[in-house]
Design an enzyme around this catalytic site. Structure first.
Site, PDB file in Angstrom:
ATOM      1  N   TYR A 189       0.826  -1.203   0.000  1.00  0.00           N
ATOM      2  CA  TYR A 189       0.000   0.000   0.000  1.00  0.00           C
ATOM      3  C   TYR A 189       0.874   1.273   0.000  1.00  0.00           C
ATOM      4  CZ  TYR A 189      -3.695  -3.306   1.217  1.00  0.00           C
ATOM      5  OH  TYR A 189      -4.563  -4.367   1.223  1.00  0.00           O
TER       6      TYR A 189
HETATM    7  C1  LIG Z   1      -0.680  -8.280   1.019  1.00  0.00           C
HETATM    8  C2  LIG Z   1      -0.693  -9.214  -0.188  1.00  0.00           C
HETATM    9  C3  LIG Z   1      -2.059  -9.202  -0.823  1.00  0.00           C
HETATM   10  C4  LIG Z   1       0.331  -8.712  -1.194  1.00  0.00           C
HETATM   11  O1  LIG Z   1       0.356  -9.612  -2.285  1.00  0.00           O
HETATM   12  P1  LIG Z   1       1.741 -10.083  -2.892  1.00  0.00           P
HETATM   13  O2  LIG Z   1       1.443 -10.763  -4.158  1.00  0.00           O
HETATM   14  O3  LIG Z   1       2.508 -10.809  -1.862  1.00  0.00           O
HETATM   15  O4  LIG Z   1       2.386  -8.636  -3.159  1.00  0.00           O
HETATM   16  P2  LIG Z   1       3.478  -8.244  -4.214  1.00  0.00           P
HETATM   17  O5  LIG Z   1       4.213  -9.455  -4.685  1.00  0.00           O
HETATM   18  O6  LIG Z   1       2.854  -7.371  -5.215  1.00  0.00           O
HETATM   19  O7  LIG Z   1       4.433  -7.393  -3.322  1.00  0.00           O
HETATM   20  C5  LIG Z   1       5.045  -8.042  -2.214  1.00  0.00           C
HETATM   21  C6  LIG Z   1       6.551  -8.018  -2.323  1.00  0.00           C
HETATM   22  O8  LIG Z   1       7.049  -8.674  -3.464  1.00  0.00           O
HETATM   23  C7  LIG Z   1       7.951  -7.814  -4.147  1.00  0.00           C
HETATM   24  N1  LIG Z   1       7.761  -8.070  -5.576  1.00  0.00           N
HETATM   25  C8  LIG Z   1       6.635  -7.894  -6.249  1.00  0.00           C
HETATM   26  N2  LIG Z   1       6.814  -8.237  -7.540  1.00  0.00           N
HETATM   27  C9  LIG Z   1       8.056  -8.661  -7.661  1.00  0.00           C
HETATM   28  C10 LIG Z   1       8.809  -9.159  -8.750  1.00  0.00           C
HETATM   29  N3  LIG Z   1       8.280  -9.287  -9.976  1.00  0.00           N
HETATM   30  N4  LIG Z   1      10.078  -9.526  -8.511  1.00  0.00           N
HETATM   31  C11 LIG Z   1      10.601  -9.398  -7.281  1.00  0.00           C
HETATM   32  N5  LIG Z   1       9.933  -8.934  -6.223  1.00  0.00           N
HETATM   33  C12 LIG Z   1       8.669  -8.562  -6.413  1.00  0.00           C
HETATM   34  C13 LIG Z   1       7.536  -6.461  -3.784  1.00  0.00           C
HETATM   35  O9  LIG Z   1       8.589  -5.506  -3.851  1.00  0.00           O
HETATM   36  C14 LIG Z   1       7.112  -6.658  -2.385  1.00  0.00           C
HETATM   37  O10 LIG Z   1       8.232  -6.616  -1.552  1.00  0.00           O
HETATM   38  P3  LIG Z   1       8.062  -6.604   0.019  1.00  0.00           P
HETATM   39  O11 LIG Z   1       7.865  -8.023   0.439  1.00  0.00           O
HETATM   40  O12 LIG Z   1       9.314  -6.027   0.509  1.00  0.00           O
HETATM   41  O13 LIG Z   1       6.848  -5.800   0.279  1.00  0.00           O
HETATM   42  C15 LIG Z   1      -0.312 -10.649   0.220  1.00  0.00           C
HETATM   43  O14 LIG Z   1       1.011 -10.678   0.684  1.00  0.00           O
HETATM   44  C16 LIG Z   1      -1.243 -11.237   1.253  1.00  0.00           C
HETATM   45  O15 LIG Z   1      -2.256 -11.793   0.893  1.00  0.00           O
HETATM   46  N6  LIG Z   1      -0.878 -11.124   2.538  1.00  0.00           N
HETATM   47  C17 LIG Z   1      -1.657 -11.711   3.619  1.00  0.00           C
HETATM   48  C18 LIG Z   1      -3.061 -11.181   3.686  1.00  0.00           C
HETATM   49  C19 LIG Z   1      -3.113  -9.679   3.793  1.00  0.00           C
HETATM   50  O16 LIG Z   1      -2.382  -9.073   4.577  1.00  0.00           O
HETATM   51  N7  LIG Z   1      -4.001  -9.065   3.003  1.00  0.00           N
HETATM   52  C20 LIG Z   1      -4.228  -7.654   3.044  1.00  0.00           C
HETATM   53  C21 LIG Z   1      -5.109  -7.352   4.203  1.00  0.00           C
HETATM   54  S1  LIG Z   1      -5.697  -5.702   4.104  1.00  0.00           S
END
Ligand SMILES: CC(C)(COP(=O)(O)OP(=O)(O)OC[C@H]1O[C@@H](n2cnc3c(N)ncnc32)[C@H](O)[C@@H]1OP(=O)(O)O)[C@@H](O)C(=O)NCCC(=O)NCCS
Length: 216
Positions: free
Chosen positions: A178
């Site tokens: 976010y």
């Molecule tokens: C929050 C959530 C939806 C994010 O989804 P995600 O797919 O993990 O998110 P992204 O991959 O877009 O980003 C996460 C990380 O991956 C990294 N990343 C994203 N795409 C990437 C890529 N192509 N290559 C390398 N790294 C990448 C991002 O920089 C980010 O880094 P961080 O871990 O330091 O934040 C997920 O982690 C989740 O479901 N979490 C648990 C439930 C939750 O908290 N939901 C939200 C409640 S409001």
């Protein structure tokens, strides 16, 4: 892992709702059984004005599909392939004053001393990002960001608002995502009626900037 995004049709909810809520409960690490109460809530939201849901579907191998973890995520409908499982899901709708979440936000803002005009300005025209979850097997690959981008693409509202649990130091993937996407504080340390955990409301203007990670 090749993943494709698809809009989830409200009229076909029987094909995807169980899997979506399973993804949500697993991602949030809620206890098993939480699904039962939440499915009704997700279903109640299906026909709210402006409702939209998007899923990230990933192909699974035949051996993976035999495992209970993956079997629960399998989506079978005319718009899916035989081996597709739900790696992530997001949905939301147009915010309105008759909604519980909207009333909670207004109450919280009033308690913190915001004037009626300020509260009106914050809540007049927004999309509520209700849920965004990626299954642990697929996190950290840009799927969360891609779901967010797709969900908020070409929305008519001028802002997006969401609530997320407070986390020390904002150190989890949700906060990181976010903040990266430009969400700023609307209200911090708010406790919803019936839930002792502190939550933050975050928001930003629409449209979103173009994504940093083009993983999907
Ligand atoms: C929050 C959530 C939806 C994010 O989804 P995600 O797919 O993990 O998110 P992204 O991959 O877009 O980003 C996460 C990380 O991956 C990294 N990343 C994203 N795409 C990437 C890529 N192509 N290559 C390398 N790294 C990448 C991002 O920089 C980010 O880094 P961080 O871990 O330091 O934040 C997920 O982690 C989740 O479901 N979490 C648990 C439930 C939750 O908290 N939901 C939200 C409640 S409001």
């Amino acid at each position: 892992m090749p993943v494709r995004l698809t809009a989830l049709p409200a009229d076909d909810a029987h094909a995807w709702l169980d899997q979506a809520v399973h993804t949500y409960v697993t991602a949030m690490r809620y206890p098993r059984g939480t699904e039962r109460g939440r499915i009704g809530l997700w279903r109640d939201h299906l026909y709210r004005p402006g409702w939209i849901a998007v899923a990230a579907l990933a192909p699974a191998s035949p051996s993976e599909l035999m495992q209970p973890t993956y079997a629960r995520l399998r989506v079978r409908s005319s718009w899916t392939a035989d081996n597709e499982i739900m790696a992530g899901v997001a949905y939301g709708y147009t915010g309105a004053p008759d909604q519980w979440w909207n009333r909670q936000l207004r109450t919280g803002l009033a308690r913190r001393g915001h004037s009626p005009e300020q509260i009106e300005a914050i809540t007049a025209d927004y999309f509520e990002l209700t849920e965004l979850h990626v299954h642990p097997f697929a996190q950290g690959r840009g799927i969360g960001e891609a779901l967010l981008q797709r969900l908020l693409d070409a929305r008519p509202e001028s802002r997006v608002l969401l609530s997320t649990p407070e986390v020390r130091g904002e150190e989890n993937r949700a906060w990181s995502l976010y903040r990266r996407m430009g969400f700023t504080d609307v209200l911090r340390d708010f406790t919803f009626a019936g839930d002792p955990r502190p939550f933050a409301f975050l928001g930003r203007d629409l449209p979103l900037p173009t994504g940093r990670h083009a993983a999907v």
